[in-house]
Write a protein that holds these residues in place. Structure first.
Motif, PDB file in Angstrom:
ATOM      1  N   LEU A 217       0.799  -1.227   0.000  1.00  0.00           N
ATOM      2  CA  LEU A 217       0.000   0.000   0.000  1.00  0.00           C
ATOM      3  C   LEU A 217       0.831   1.276   0.000  1.00  0.00           C
ATOM      4  CD1 LEU A 217      -2.874  -0.981   2.476  1.00  0.00           C
ATOM      5  CD2 LEU A 217      -2.777  -1.222  -0.007  1.00  0.00           C
ATOM      6  N   GLY A 218       2.167   1.147   0.021  1.00  0.00           N
ATOM      7  CA  GLY A 218       3.014   2.332  -0.133  1.00  0.00           C
ATOM      8  C   GLY A 218       3.262   3.122   1.131  1.00  0.00           C
ATOM      9  N   PHE A 219       3.106   2.521   2.307  1.00  0.00           N
ATOM     10  CA  PHE A 219       3.528   3.199   3.545  1.00  0.00           C
ATOM     11  C   PHE A 219       5.050   3.284   3.553  1.00  0.00           C
ATOM     12  CE2 PHE A 219      -0.629   1.550   4.741  1.00  0.00           C
ATOM     13  CZ  PHE A 219      -1.166   2.579   5.504  1.00  0.00           C
ATOM     14  N   HIS A 220       5.603   4.333   4.171  1.00  0.00           N
ATOM     15  CA  HIS A 220       7.066   4.502   4.084  1.00  0.00           C
ATOM     16  C   HIS A 220       7.837   3.642   5.079  1.00  0.00           C
ATOM     17  CE1 HIS A 220       7.376   6.994   7.695  1.00  0.00           C
ATOM     18  NE2 HIS A 220       6.410   7.756   7.249  1.00  0.00           N
ATOM     19  N   SER A 221       7.138   3.002   6.044  1.00  0.00           N
ATOM     20  CA  SER A 221       7.848   2.106   6.963  1.00  0.00           C
ATOM     21  C   SER A 221       6.876   1.131   7.598  1.00  0.00           C
ATOM     22  CB  SER A 221       8.575   2.899   8.053  1.00  0.00           C
ATOM     23  OG  SER A 221       7.649   3.406   9.000  1.00  0.00           O
ATOM     24  N   GLU A 222       7.428   0.014   8.071  1.00  0.00           N
ATOM     25  CA  GLU A 222       6.633  -0.989   8.776  1.00  0.00           C
ATOM     26  C   GLU A 222       6.130  -0.437  10.110  1.00  0.00           C
ATOM     27  OE1 GLU A 222       7.211  -5.639  10.303  1.00  0.00           O
ATOM     28  OE2 GLU A 222       8.840  -4.597   9.262  1.00  0.00           O
ATOM     29  N   VAL A 223       6.947   0.399  10.756  1.00  0.00           N
ATOM     30  CA  VAL A 223       6.559   1.014  12.031  1.00  0.00           C
ATOM     31  C   VAL A 223       5.331   1.893  11.855  1.00  0.00           C
ATOM     32  CG1 VAL A 223       7.289   2.617  13.851  1.00  0.00           C
ATOM     33  CG2 VAL A 223       8.896   0.924  12.982  1.00  0.00           C
ATOM     34  N   LEU A 224       5.283   2.633  10.729  1.00  0.00           N
ATOM     35  CA  LEU A 224       4.131   3.499  10.453  1.00  0.00           C
ATOM     36  C   LEU A 224       2.864   2.668  10.327  1.00  0.00           C
ATOM     37  CD1 LEU A 224       2.798   6.174   9.783  1.00  0.00           C
ATOM     38  CD2 LEU A 224       3.505   5.858   7.399  1.00  0.00           C
ATOM     39  N   VAL A 225       2.949   1.538   9.632  1.00  0.00           N
ATOM     40  CA  VAL A 225       1.787   0.651   9.488  1.00  0.00           C
ATOM     41  C   VAL A 225       1.291   0.222  10.867  1.00  0.00           C
ATOM     42  CG1 VAL A 225       0.955  -1.572   8.617  1.00  0.00           C
ATOM     43  CG2 VAL A 225       2.506  -0.194   7.225  1.00  0.00           C
ATOM     44  N   ARG A 226       2.218  -0.223  11.711  1.00  0.00           N
ATOM     45  CA  ARG A 226       1.857  -0.673  13.051  1.00  0.00           C
ATOM     46  C   ARG A 226       1.238   0.462  13.863  1.00  0.00           C
ATOM     47  NH1 ARG A 226       5.973  -3.336  13.779  1.00  0.00           N
ATOM     48  NH2 ARG A 226       7.345  -1.868  14.828  1.00  0.00           N
ATOM     49  N   ASN A 227       1.801   1.661  13.765  1.00  0.00           N
ATOM     50  CA  ASN A 227       1.267   2.803  14.512  1.00  0.00           C
ATOM     51  C   ASN A 227      -0.143   3.161  14.053  1.00  0.00           C
ATOM     52  OD1 ASN A 227       3.611   2.979  15.988  1.00  0.00           O
ATOM     53  ND2 ASN A 227       4.497   4.628  14.775  1.00  0.00           N
ATOM     54  N   VAL A 228      -0.362   3.120  12.732  1.00  0.00           N
ATOM     55  CA  VAL A 228      -1.687   3.432  12.187  1.00  0.00           C
ATOM     56  C   VAL A 228      -2.711   2.404  12.654  1.00  0.00           C
ATOM     57  CG1 VAL A 228      -3.064   3.526  10.062  1.00  0.00           C
ATOM     58  CG2 VAL A 228      -0.868   4.724  10.177  1.00  0.00           C
ATOM     59  N   LEU A 229      -2.334   1.123  12.610  1.00  0.00           N
ATOM     60  CA  LEU A 229      -3.275   0.044  12.932  1.00  0.00           C
ATOM     61  C   LEU A 229      -3.516  -0.124  14.430  1.00  0.00           C
ATOM     62  CD1 LEU A 229      -2.249  -2.714  10.353  1.00  0.00           C
ATOM     63  CD2 LEU A 229      -4.038  -0.983  10.177  1.00  0.00           C
ATOM     64  N   THR A 230      -2.665   0.468  15.254  1.00  0.00           N
ATOM     65  CA  THR A 230      -2.830   0.327  16.716  1.00  0.00           C
ATOM     66  C   THR A 230      -3.155   1.645  17.410  1.00  0.00           C
ATOM     67  OG1 THR A 230      -0.442   0.618  17.084  1.00  0.00           O
ATOM     68  CG2 THR A 230      -1.242  -1.642  16.808  1.00  0.00           C
ATOM     69  N   GLY A 231      -3.161   2.757  16.680  1.00  0.00           N
ATOM     70  CA  GLY A 231      -3.378   4.070  17.292  1.00  0.00           C
ATOM     71  C   GLY A 231      -4.843   4.329  17.620  1.00  0.00           C
ATOM     72  N   VAL A 232      -5.145   4.554  18.910  1.00  0.00           N
ATOM     73  CA  VAL A 232      -6.541   4.771  19.315  1.00  0.00           C
ATOM     74  C   VAL A 232      -7.100   6.081  18.796  1.00  0.00           C
ATOM     75  CG1 VAL A 232      -6.394   3.345  21.390  1.00  0.00           C
ATOM     76  CG2 VAL A 232      -5.776   5.767  21.533  1.00  0.00           C
ATOM     77  N   VAL A 233      -6.224   6.980  18.360  1.00  0.00           N
ATOM     78  CA  VAL A 233      -6.711   8.231  17.783  1.00  0.00           C
ATOM     79  C   VAL A 233      -7.568   7.954  16.552  1.00  0.00           C
ATOM     80  CG1 VAL A 233      -4.698   8.613  16.287  1.00  0.00           C
ATOM     81  CG2 VAL A 233      -6.012  10.570  17.088  1.00  0.00           C
ATOM     82  N   PRO A 251     -13.761   9.427  13.586  1.00  0.00           N
ATOM     83  CA  PRO A 251     -12.914   8.218  13.581  1.00  0.00           C
ATOM     84  C   PRO A 251     -12.568   7.790  12.153  1.00  0.00           C
ATOM     85  CG  PRO A 251     -14.888   7.923  14.944  1.00  0.00           C
ATOM     86  CD  PRO A 251     -15.097   9.160  14.151  1.00  0.00           C
ATOM     87  N   ILE A 252     -11.401   7.157  12.026  1.00  0.00           N
ATOM     88  CA  ILE A 252     -10.977   6.576  10.748  1.00  0.00           C
ATOM     89  C   ILE A 252     -11.506   5.150  10.616  1.00  0.00           C
ATOM     90  CG2 ILE A 252      -8.949   5.767   9.457  1.00  0.00           C
ATOM     91  CD1 ILE A 252      -9.258   8.748   9.314  1.00  0.00           C
ATOM     92  N   PHE A 253     -11.468   4.406  11.729  1.00  0.00           N
ATOM     93  CA  PHE A 253     -11.843   2.991  11.725  1.00  0.00           C
ATOM     94  C   PHE A 253     -13.160   2.768  12.464  1.00  0.00           C
ATOM     95  CE2 PHE A 253      -7.020   2.252  11.968  1.00  0.00           C
ATOM     96  CZ  PHE A 253      -6.905   2.176  10.585  1.00  0.00           C
ATOM     97  N   ASP A 254     -13.869   1.710  12.056  1.00  0.00           N
ATOM     98  CA  ASP A 254     -14.975   1.194  12.846  1.00  0.00           C
ATOM     99  C   ASP A 254     -14.393   0.575  14.121  1.00  0.00           C
ATOM    100  OD1 ASP A 254     -17.817   0.039  13.157  1.00  0.00           O
ATOM    101  OD2 ASP A 254     -16.530  -1.741  13.251  1.00  0.00           O
ATOM    102  N   LYS A 255     -14.967   0.903  15.271  1.00  0.00           N
ATOM    103  CA  LYS A 255     -14.392   0.503  16.551  1.00  0.00           C
ATOM    104  C   LYS A 255     -14.300  -1.018  16.698  1.00  0.00           C
ATOM    105  CE  LYS A 255     -14.756   1.244  21.530  1.00  0.00           C
ATOM    106  NZ  LYS A 255     -15.539   1.847  22.637  1.00  0.00           N
ATOM    107  N   GLU A 256     -15.338  -1.739  16.274  1.00  0.00           N
ATOM    108  CA  GLU A 256     -15.351  -3.196  16.437  1.00  0.00           C
ATOM    109  C   GLU A 256     -14.258  -3.855  15.605  1.00  0.00           C
ATOM    110  OE1 GLU A 256     -19.145  -4.953  15.800  1.00  0.00           O
ATOM    111  OE2 GLU A 256     -20.094  -3.919  17.496  1.00  0.00           O
ATOM    112  N   ARG A 257     -14.071  -3.377  14.369  1.00  0.00           N
ATOM    113  CA  ARG A 257     -13.023  -3.956  13.517  1.00  0.00           C
ATOM    114  C   ARG A 257     -11.637  -3.607  14.053  1.00  0.00           C
ATOM    115  NH1 ARG A 257     -14.078  -6.514   9.202  1.00  0.00           N
ATOM    116  NH2 ARG A 257     -12.154  -6.042   8.099  1.00  0.00           N
ATOM    117  N   PHE A 258     -11.495  -2.404  14.605  1.00  0.00           N
ATOM    118  CA  PHE A 258     -10.219  -1.999  15.212  1.00  0.00           C
ATOM    119  C   PHE A 258      -9.890  -2.915  16.389  1.00  0.00           C
ATOM    120  CE2 PHE A 258      -7.982   0.420  18.509  1.00  0.00           C
ATOM    121  CZ  PHE A 258      -6.856   0.832  17.826  1.00  0.00           C
ATOM    122  N   GLU A 259     -10.875  -3.159  17.263  1.00  0.00           N
ATOM    123  CA  GLU A 259     -10.642  -4.025  18.427  1.00  0.00           C
ATOM    124  C   GLU A 259     -10.351  -5.453  17.995  1.00  0.00           C
ATOM    125  OE1 GLU A 259     -14.128  -3.447  20.765  1.00  0.00           O
ATOM    126  OE2 GLU A 259     -13.371  -1.591  21.706  1.00  0.00           O
TER     127      GLU A 259
END
Length: 469
Positions: A217-233, A251-259
């Motif tokens: 998907l063109g993220f500039h780092s693996e850390v960024l992916v992890r931060n995006v997918l785990t960030g409660v913001v 919100p960016i994500f649906d809460k249930e899918r995020f959890e």
């Protein structure tokens, strides 16, 4: 007459001492409160005229905090003092030089004094001519730091109240999927990044790793992916000082899918189901149907592999169910993989027919027992109300039992929430037939681990045991 006046002016100028001026302002708010650069310069010039000083150079740090010495013009001033280029320094107040007591005293005692540099303040009395004046200057440095600390405490208190109301913290650390609106004080989603983040979340739930998502998907780092997918913001929350508050932003994500994604991540970390090396298709899934020990791949001739029971390897005797007498056969990995692929694709196409009968969970058993105890207690209450005093002790014991069961049920509910949700198993099986031909072996292994509990092999025959869904 003109010549005489001109001579007097020259004489007065010659008698004046040269100095340099240091000014600092950290925020626009300071300028509004009367401590801006224009105000400082005006007062410094007036002070110099009264005290027979001529400003030869200005050292101005515009937009720098006084909490540390990391300021370009302050460093230039210190360097010029050490090189004996400066005889006198004038500042608006002591806190303009530094708001740190240690830094302020360091500059005065370790830079100015050893290099015979006079230091004067327009609005503070700074002198080291006597022990009393030295003590007073040191006290002024203490009060400068006290003022800084008080100001920071007020700012933090105001910031916390602002965050509790749902407004964003502000500053440069804006989350990846948002822009910050100064007018509204909240985060505004960036549409293309919102779409990218949701695609990443879907891929992660589908069994893909952070690294694969980054490359796809063109993220500039693996850390960024992890931060995006785990960030409660990204589910509308604001993290601050170890706590989380409800934000006003979208919100960016649906809460249930995020959890669900967080639980999958925990499950992968716990079970090490995310592969970091080139995995074989069935790595980590195969078990011997004879002794129950794990089975593994073994490289054979011409680059091919066989799958064998670990009981054949004496070095593996620490494994559960290890049995040196196991007589399960070695099988070509390609043959076993072919059987598994064929069977799992059939399951995907006929999902309703293949759904396993789910055993009653520990939590469900506990809840059932709890309900029975409540019914029992009601009956005892009825007997007691009818005048049967002999049940009083039974009532106390039952109440105690119910209270203990409540605690145990609460703990078990936490354990269940931390386990991988069953929806991901169902979703992965359902889509398997559509994606199987388009993903690599590593991703196939990840998906199989999310839907298969174990593959039992006995002399070439395969039994697939699915996870509950």
């Amino acid at each position: 007459m003109i010549n005489t006046a001109h001579s007097l002016y020259i004489e007065r100028s010659v008698n004046k001492m040269e100095c340099v001026a240091y000014m600092r302002v950290s925020t626009e708010k300071q300028a509004e409160e009367g401590n801006g650069l224009d105000s400082q310069k005006r007062d410094i010039e007036l002070f110099c005229r009264k005290n027979e000083l001529v400003v030869a150079d200005w050292y101005v740090d515009d937009g720098y905090t006084g909490a540390n010495m990391d300021r370009p013009e302050l460093q230039r001033l210190i360097n010029d003092c050490i090189k004996k280029r400066v005889k006198c320094v004038v500042a608006f107040k002591l806190d303009r030089l530094s708001r740190s007591m240690i830094d302020g005293l360091y500059i005065i005692e370790r830079v100015f004094q050893p290099n015979q540099v006079l230091f004067k303040c327009v609005h503070d009395s700074v002198s080291y001519d006597s022990p009393m004046e030295q003590a007073y200057t040191q006290m002024m440095a203490v009060f400068a730091q006290l003022d800084k600390n008080t100001m920071m405490l007020r700012m933090r208190g105001g910031m916390l109240e602002r965050i509790k109301q749902g407004y964003w913290i502000g500053g440069a650390n804006t989350p990846y999927c948002y822009n910050y609106s100064k007018e509204k004080g909240i985060l505004i989603p960036i549409p293309e990044r919102k779409e990218q983040a949701n695609r990443a979340l879907d891929m992660f739930i589908g069994g893909y790793s952070d690294l694969y998502i980054k490359e796809s998907l063109g993220f500039h780092s693996e850390v960024l992916v992890r931060n995006v997918l785990t960030g409660v913001v990204n589910i509308g929350m604001i993290p601050y000082k170890g706590n989380v508050y409800q934000g006003l932003h979208e919100p960016i994500f649906d809460k249930e899918r995020f959890e669900l994604a967080q639980e999958i991540r925990k499950s992968r970390r716990k079970n090490k189901t995310a592969c970091h090396t080139d995995a074989n298709l069935l790595t980590g899934l195969c078990y011997c149907g004879v002794c129950g020990c794990k089975m593994r791949y073994q490289k054979w001739t011409h680059g091919k592999h066989k799958i064998y029971c670990c009981s054949r390897d004496k070095a593996m005797k620490y494994l559960p169910n290890f049995n040196p007498d196991c007589n399960n056969s070695l099988e070509w990995a390609a043959d076993i993989e072919k059987q598994v692929e064929s069977e799992i694709l059939k399951i995907s196409l006929n999902l309703s027919e293949c759904k396993p009968i789910e055993k009653q969970s520990k939590l469900e058993i506990m809840q059932s027992q709890f309900e029975k105890e409540q019914v029992k207690l009601k009956r005892l209450y009825v007997l007691y109300s009818d005048g049967n005093d002999t049940v009083l002790e039974m009532i106390k014991n039952t109440e105690k039992s119910i209270s203990e069961m409540k605690v145990k049920i609460t703990e078990e509910e936490k354990n269940e929430r931390n386990s991988q949700k069953k929806e991901v198993v169902y979703e992965n099986i359902k889509k398997l037939a559509d994606v199987w031909a388009h993903i690599d072996k590593k991703e196939k292994n990840n998906i199989l681990k999310s839907i298969i509990s174990r593959i039992v092999i006995v002399n070439g025959d395969v039994e697939i045991q699915l996870k509950n869904f």
